[in-house]
Scaffold this motif. Structure first.
Motif, PDB file in Angstrom:
ATOM      1  N   TRP B 148       1.135  -0.987  -0.179  1.00  0.00           N
ATOM      2  CA  TRP B 148      -0.173   0.040   0.042  1.00  0.00           C
ATOM      3  C   TRP B 148       1.124   1.094  -0.515  1.00  0.00           C
ATOM      4  CZ3 TRP B 148      -5.507  -0.753   0.635  1.00  0.00           C
ATOM      5  CH2 TRP B 148      -5.703  -2.136   1.025  1.00  0.00           C
ATOM      6  N   ASN B 149       0.234   2.448  -0.529  1.00  0.00           N
ATOM      7  CA  ASN B 149       0.815   3.618  -0.034  1.00  0.00           C
ATOM      8  C   ASN B 149       0.155   4.691   0.635  1.00  0.00           C
ATOM      9  OD1 ASN B 149      -1.119   4.521  -1.401  1.00  0.00           O
ATOM     10  ND2 ASN B 149       0.133   4.543  -3.552  1.00  0.00           N
ATOM     11  N   MET B 150       0.714   5.543   1.197  1.00  0.00           N
ATOM     12  CA  MET B 150       0.337   6.173   2.395  1.00  0.00           C
ATOM     13  C   MET B 150      -1.371   7.197   1.986  1.00  0.00           C
ATOM     14  SD  MET B 150       2.337   6.128   4.649  1.00  0.00           S
ATOM     15  CE  MET B 150       2.254   4.100   4.538  1.00  0.00           C
ATOM     16  N   SER B 151      -1.957   6.678   0.543  1.00  0.00           N
ATOM     17  CA  SER B 151      -2.890   7.324   0.439  1.00  0.00           C
ATOM     18  C   SER B 151      -4.193   5.834  -0.044  1.00  0.00           C
ATOM     19  CB  SER B 151      -2.830   7.753  -1.635  1.00  0.00           C
ATOM     20  OG  SER B 151      -2.029   8.537  -1.216  1.00  0.00           O
ATOM     21  N   ASN B 152      -3.855   4.738   0.979  1.00  0.00           N
ATOM     22  CA  ASN B 152      -4.749   3.939   0.653  1.00  0.00           C
ATOM     23  C   ASN B 152      -5.133   3.442  -0.629  1.00  0.00           C
ATOM     24  OD1 ASN B 152      -5.538   4.360   3.245  1.00  0.00           O
ATOM     25  ND2 ASN B 152      -7.278   4.856   2.936  1.00  0.00           N
ATOM     26  N   GLU B 153      -3.833   3.443  -1.408  1.00  0.00           N
ATOM     27  CA  GLU B 153      -3.898   2.184  -2.653  1.00  0.00           C
ATOM     28  C   GLU B 153      -3.167   1.105  -3.028  1.00  0.00           C
ATOM     29  OE1 GLU B 153      -4.612   6.434  -5.776  1.00  0.00           O
ATOM     30  OE2 GLU B 153      -2.844   5.972  -4.780  1.00  0.00           O
ATOM     31  N   VAL B 154      -3.969   0.153  -2.831  1.00  0.00           N
ATOM     32  CA  VAL B 154      -3.065  -0.688  -3.387  1.00  0.00           C
ATOM     33  C   VAL B 154      -1.729  -0.893  -4.350  1.00  0.00           C
ATOM     34  CG1 VAL B 154      -3.300  -2.979  -3.674  1.00  0.00           C
ATOM     35  CG2 VAL B 154      -4.433  -2.464  -2.393  1.00  0.00           C
ATOM     36  N   ILE B 155      -0.325  -0.499  -4.561  1.00  0.00           N
ATOM     37  CA  ILE B 155      -0.129  -0.778  -5.731  1.00  0.00           C
ATOM     38  C   ILE B 155       0.645  -2.027  -6.469  1.00  0.00           C
ATOM     39  CG2 ILE B 155       0.348   2.237  -5.483  1.00  0.00           C
ATOM     40  CD1 ILE B 155       3.024   1.026  -4.356  1.00  0.00           C
ATOM     41  N   ALA B 156       0.727  -3.162  -5.053  1.00  0.00           N
ATOM     42  CA  ALA B 156       0.806  -3.500  -6.010  1.00  0.00           C
ATOM     43  C   ALA B 156       0.598  -5.394  -4.984  1.00  0.00           C
ATOM     44  CB  ALA B 156       2.462  -4.944  -5.448  1.00  0.00           C
ATOM     45  N   THR B 157       0.004  -6.649  -5.571  1.00  0.00           N
ATOM     46  CA  THR B 157      -0.140  -7.497  -4.383  1.00  0.00           C
ATOM     47  C   THR B 157       0.439  -8.171  -5.108  1.00  0.00           C
ATOM     48  OG1 THR B 157      -2.426  -6.506  -5.036  1.00  0.00           O
ATOM     49  CG2 THR B 157      -2.435  -9.104  -4.533  1.00  0.00           C
TER      50      THR B 157
END
Ligand SMILES: [Mg+2]
Lengths: 377, 478
Positions: B148-157
């Motif tokens: 996760w980044n600091m903006s509540n977004e999943v950036i990789a799974t």
């Protein structure tokens, strides 16, 4: 005046008898309808459960996460689940109706464990085939051993044994090759002893006085215990003869358990009694405990070396006792009530239907008619 | 006899000290005469006046290593100290209650969490993680971990089972470096992954086989490329993340796809040549090993905690168990305090035991921290203080502890010093539902993992399927 109470030997303070379970640590939710039975695996990590929804489920013990399930019956409850008591392989025996399934829950197994489990379950196919060709007719066999079909086999249910009447109790012999089933309505086939390595079922008792309720192997000797409604009989399996008849004095026995030492037995009854028998002393109970408002469904000793036992009742509670067995023939066991565990809700007059102790820790699990299992520590 | 009037105006001489240079008094005023009726607030006002702070900074006060929680007079009486002596009073910035910052939602229970920031041990001196570029890793019961980044977004799974991912629940996930991650699973493996920030992709590079049951925790030592693991199979594993240095994998533990059914249960490794085995498996524990960590001061020393009640010290160079400490309860978690020779172990009996692992230590339990109402399954040391600790429990809370906040444990099992938590962090989801008390058994709210990062704050995960971030105000210890 002397207070007669003061002459009685003082029981130890429960606080000094720790550790024992006091608190509900985990609730396992998922079953639809009653949970009938549960069992902690020999490694102490996984909980298996079976219920009215016909499913058998496996959960991570501490977190309560369900990690595996299989539906073994569509119109009948999964009445009993019992892990094979040997950590070298993972095999779960589960009964629904007249069927026993031997399940190797493949997803949690290493390839090595899976191979071992599979080998233990498969070795009997050859034996069964050869004995059938030796003239034994299918009509005479008390049970049918078969492959349960692709769907169940894919999920790890590798062997199915079908007996003649609904199974209510499964108990394993400590080595994990024999297991016994009890079908109370089964008349002459009520008690069966199955040999896993031979895919063989035997009926040791052609005539039982009364309805069979439960059965147990002696923890170290070739002795087998069978409970009918009023009595518990022990049999020498080698000599094939009756050894002893215990008369607990209960009107309807629901369950019993044999202490690891082999000389003490606890008995629970539908008429709300919990009885302790010392086989050295008498065929009558050494102690009768009446704490529950409703039927006692299940009793169990801690089999991992802790001086604890517990019972489960339709009043929704589980009671924990200290029960210290001493080696001395002259001395009786010390029995102290420790804790009443409340949490399960009573549904249609049914409360807690099964309990199991952790193999080593002072932890207990309970199965409720309210659809939950609970871990107490 | 002193009259009430006299007692009220009684005074005591105090010498103020601090170990933090940025809040030292500009001119040492020497011993000061204050009322024995003073409590924390009055003393805090006094220090603020002496410091001439623009905005009031809340301070806490320690006398003989114990926090002042009463009036000075009551403290002196309780501890049998004469009001005639000059008291040495240490002041520190007060911990500000950690406030909820944000929650990251998942589809399934979350077992574990780790944070990458400029102060993470996984970040080397040459590298940099600028503010706002921090990352959170969360490992799930769905078998996947997410970045996760600091903006509540999943950036990789992480990858699915048929693409080199885990086949069962993830139990632990850790940054090795900003570009390397290790994960462990109920599927008995540890997997090492390369992460590319540019393409936001995770690539499985190593599958580590050796454990025969669930790998419940891992610790990493970035500089030496080592992983320490603990497993339900009762062993501790030592591994290297360097492919060339890793021994080959034990053949009997590698899944082989021989038929359709087996393929379903144990997917074939997607790439050949990526399986490796352990440098060593450390045996001795007699039950589930719940946690294994590197010594914070010497990466050739490891500690492990087990359901068998013991903490073992391992010489990782010789694979020898050099010390065994037996406690009274099954141990579910382990952490080393920063800069203090203390280990914290969480128990199934709802408390935390503090242990001095040095051979010279004489007492088994140095201190007991009480307050949780269910098993303590995760612990993390305060990154800034040798006294601070956060615990995550199945009771549905995290608790912040300062081991200086203690009272003598009288009549309690274990005795010794008893600590009480400074703050309780409930699950935010409980507040959203308008409830204040966790349900029986922490049902629905169990915390499974907690991490304390200097920049991001206290990050906890659990049964509520959320990554919860709590952070104290910047004033806490800048
Ligand atoms: Mg006796």
């Amino acid at each position: 005046d002397i207070d007669p109470e003061s002459l009685l030997p003082k029981l130890p303070d429960p606080d000094e008898l720790r550790p024992f379970p006091t608190t509900c640590a985990t609730i396992f939710r998922g079953h639809e309808g009653r949970v009938r039975s549960l069992s902690i695996d020999p490694t102490g990590k996984w909980l298996a459960s079976g219920g009215d929804d016909g499913t058998v489920r496996i959960w991570e013990l501490l977190s309560g996460k369900q990690i595996w399930s299989v539906k073994v019956a569509s119109d009948e409850p999964a009445n009993v689940v019992r892990w094979r008591p040997n950590a070298e392989a993972y095999i779960l025996a589960a009964a629904a109706g007249e069927d026993i399934y031997f399940i190797s829950p493949i997803s949690i197994l290493s390839p090595e464990e899976e191979e071992k489990s599979r080998a233990i379950l498969d070795v009997g196919w050859g034996y069964a085939a050869s004995s059938e060709t030796n003239g034994q007719s299918k009509k005479e066999t008390p049970a049918k051993w078969a492959r349960p079909g692709a769907r169940l086999e894919d999920q790890g249910a590798l062997v199915r044994v079908t007996v003649r009447s609904t199974i209510k109790v499964i108990t394993w012999h400590r080595r994990g090759d024999y297991l016994s089933t009890v079908s109370p309505q089964g008349q002459s086939s009520a008690v069966a002893i199955h040999t896993l390595s031979k895919h063989l079922t035997q009926l040791p008792f052609r005539r039982l006085k009364g309805l069979a309720q439960s059965a147990q192997f002696h923890p170290s000797k070739p002795v087998f215990f069978v409970a009918t409604q009023r009595a518990i009989r022990s049999y020498d399996l080698q000599k094939q003869q009756l050894v002893k008849i215990l008369q607990p004095g209960a009107r309807w026995i629901s369950s019993f358990d044999v202490h690891a030492g082999g000389d003490n037995i606890i008995v629970g009854s539908y008429d709300r009694r919990l009885l302790w028998h010392d086989l050295d002393l008498s065929t009558r109970p050494y102690k009768t405990l009446r704490y529950h408002k409703k039927a006692i469904r299940q009793v169990q000793f801690h089999h991992g070396g802790l001086p604890l036992f517990a019972d489960a009742s339709d009043d929704g509670s589980v009671q924990i006792f200290h029960g210290k067995v001493v080696g001395d023939l002259m001395e009786n066991a010390t029995i102290v009530p420790l804790k009443v565990l409340k949490g399960h809700t009573v549904k249609s007059e049914l409360g807690v239907l099964d309990i199991d102790w952790h193999p080593r820790q002072p932890w207990l699990v309970s199965a409720g008619a309210d659809g939950t299992c609970r871990l107490w520590n | 006899m002193a009259s009430t009037e006299e007692t009220k105006t009684a005074q005591v001489r105090i010498q103020l000290t601090t170990r933090y240079p940025d809040i030292e008094l500009p001119d040492d005023p020497g011993p000061l005469l204050v009322s024995t009726g003073f409590r924390r607030y009055a003393l805090s006002t006094l220090v603020n006046n002496l410091l001439q702070t623009e905005r009031p900074v809340p301070f806490e006060f320690l006398i003989n290593g114990q926090f002042l929680r009463t009036s000075i007079d009551e403290f002196l009486t309780a501890n049998g100290i004469s009001a005639e002596t000059t008291l040495t009073v240490e002041y520190v910035r007060a911990l500000i209650p950690p406030l909820h910052v944000s929650s990251y939602e998942h589809d399934d229970w979350i077992s574990s969490v780790d944070v990458l920031s400029g102060s993470s041990p996984a970040v080397r001196e040459a590298e940099e993680v600028s503010s706002g570029q921090e990352r959170i890793l969360s490992g799930g019961y769905d078998g996947l971990f997410r970045m996760w980044n600091m903006s509540n977004e999943v950036i990789a799974t992480s990858n699915a089972p048929d693409e080199g991912g885990h086949t069962l629940a993830i139990k632990s996930v850790k940054f090795i470096s900003p570009q390397k991650i290790a994960s462990s699973s109920m599927d008995r493996t540890i997997r090492v992954w390369d992460y590319s920030e540019e393409s936001a992709t995770l690539t499985p590079t190593l599958e580590l086989y050796g454990h025969k049951s669930s790998v419940d925790s891992i610790a990493v030592h970035s500089q030496s490329s080592r992983i320490l693991s603990s497993s339900s199979d009762r062993s501790v594993g030592l591994w290297t993340t360097k492919k060339s240095e890793a021994p080959s994998a034990p053949e009997n533990l590698i899944p082989k796809a021989r038929n359709k059914r087996r393929k379903l249960s144990h997917p074939t490794p997607s790439k050949t040549g990526t399986q490796r085995g352990p440098l060593s498996l450390l045996t001795g524990h007699t039950d589930v090993v719940s946690s294994a960590i590197f010594s914070p001061t010497d990466h050739t020393v490891g500690y492990s905690a087990s359901w068998d009640h013991t903490i073992r010290t391992w010489d990782l160079t010789t694979s020898a168990c050099v010390d065994t400490r037996t406690t009274a309860h099954p141990l579910l978690s382990l952490a080393a305090m920063n800069g203090a020779n203390l280990l914290a172990a969480g128990t199934s009996a709802r408390h935390i035991t503090m242990i001095d692992p040095r051979a010279s230590a004489t007492t088994i339990a140095a201190m007991t921290l009480r307050g949780h109402t269910n098993g303590v399954v995760s612990l993390a040391a305060d990154p800034d203080s040798p006294y601070g600790l956060v615990s995550g429990s199945h009771d549905g809370t995290c608790r912040v502890w300062d081991i200086r906040s203690v009272r003598p444990g009288v009549g309690e099992v274990g005795g010794g010093q008893v600590g009480e938590s400074v703050y309780v962090i409930p699950r935010e989801i409980l507040k959203e539902k308008g409830k204040s008390k966790a349900p029986v058994g922490g049902e629905g709210l169990k915390v499974f993992g907690v991490c304390w990062d200097k920049h991001v704050g206290i990050v906890s995960v659990g049964e509520d399927k959320r990554v919860q971030v709590n952070k104290a105000g910047d004033i806490i210890r800048t």
